[in-house]
Design a protein around this motif. Sequence first.
Motif, PDB file in Angstrom:
ATOM      1  N   ILE A  11       0.849  -1.196   0.000  1.00  0.00           N
ATOM      2  CA  ILE A  11       0.000   0.000   0.000  1.00  0.00           C
ATOM      3  C   ILE A  11       0.885   1.247   0.000  1.00  0.00           C
ATOM      4  CG2 ILE A  11      -1.653   1.349   1.357  1.00  0.00           C
ATOM      5  CD1 ILE A  11      -2.785  -1.394   2.321  1.00  0.00           C
ATOM      6  N   LEU A  12       1.916   1.253   0.827  1.00  0.00           N
ATOM      7  CA  LEU A  12       2.855   2.373   0.883  1.00  0.00           C
ATOM      8  C   LEU A  12       3.472   2.614  -0.489  1.00  0.00           C
ATOM      9  CD1 LEU A  12       4.561   4.407   2.632  1.00  0.00           C
ATOM     10  CD2 LEU A  12       6.258   2.567   2.754  1.00  0.00           C
ATOM     11  N   GLN A  13       3.935   1.567  -1.143  1.00  0.00           N
ATOM     12  CA  GLN A  13       4.553   1.692  -2.453  1.00  0.00           C
ATOM     13  C   GLN A  13       3.578   2.270  -3.475  1.00  0.00           C
ATOM     14  OE1 GLN A  13       5.879  -2.326  -3.065  1.00  0.00           O
ATOM     15  NE2 GLN A  13       7.480  -2.146  -1.512  1.00  0.00           N
ATOM     16  N   ALA A  14       2.318   1.840  -3.406  1.00  0.00           N
ATOM     17  CA  ALA A  14       1.311   2.344  -4.345  1.00  0.00           C
ATOM     18  C   ALA A  14       1.041   3.831  -4.114  1.00  0.00           C
ATOM     19  CB  ALA A  14       0.018   1.543  -4.213  1.00  0.00           C
ATOM     20  N   VAL A  15       0.937   4.232  -2.858  1.00  0.00           N
ATOM     21  CA  VAL A  15       0.677   5.644  -2.545  1.00  0.00           C
ATOM     22  C   VAL A  15       1.877   6.502  -2.938  1.00  0.00           C
ATOM     23  CG1 VAL A  15       0.252   7.306  -0.690  1.00  0.00           C
ATOM     24  CG2 VAL A  15      -0.980   5.134  -0.716  1.00  0.00           C
ATOM     25  N   LEU A  16       3.077   6.061  -2.577  1.00  0.00           N
ATOM     26  CA  LEU A  16       4.272   6.841  -2.876  1.00  0.00           C
ATOM     27  C   LEU A  16       4.572   6.911  -4.367  1.00  0.00           C
ATOM     28  CD1 LEU A  16       6.709   5.788   0.009  1.00  0.00           C
ATOM     29  CD2 LEU A  16       5.261   7.825  -0.152  1.00  0.00           C
ATOM     30  N   ALA A  17       4.002   6.003  -5.154  1.00  0.00           N
ATOM     31  CA  ALA A  17       4.220   6.006  -6.604  1.00  0.00           C
ATOM     32  C   ALA A  17       3.464   7.129  -7.311  1.00  0.00           C
ATOM     33  CB  ALA A  17       3.813   4.657  -7.197  1.00  0.00           C
TER      34      ALA A  17
END
Length: 77
Positions: A11-17
């Motif tokens: 989820i973090l990776q998706a948001v930060l992308a």
Amino acid sequence: MATHYTNGDRILQAVLADSKLAELGEYIPTGDETIVDALNSENTTIRAVAMIIDGNENQYTQKEIYTQVSNFLISNI
């Protein structure tokens, strides 16, 4: 060896992308971010997002998260 990411990491990776968030937060997403690393980040955007996602453990108060988000907004005015 393959890296095992938790659901929170994904989820973090998706948001930060998000390109607009990356531009505002002045970071370059790598796609390898983890909650643990993000919570220790000096970048207020990355840290605030991690604190919100990791909130299920209730170790961060709303005030701590608000402070991180406020610092981000103030630094981008």
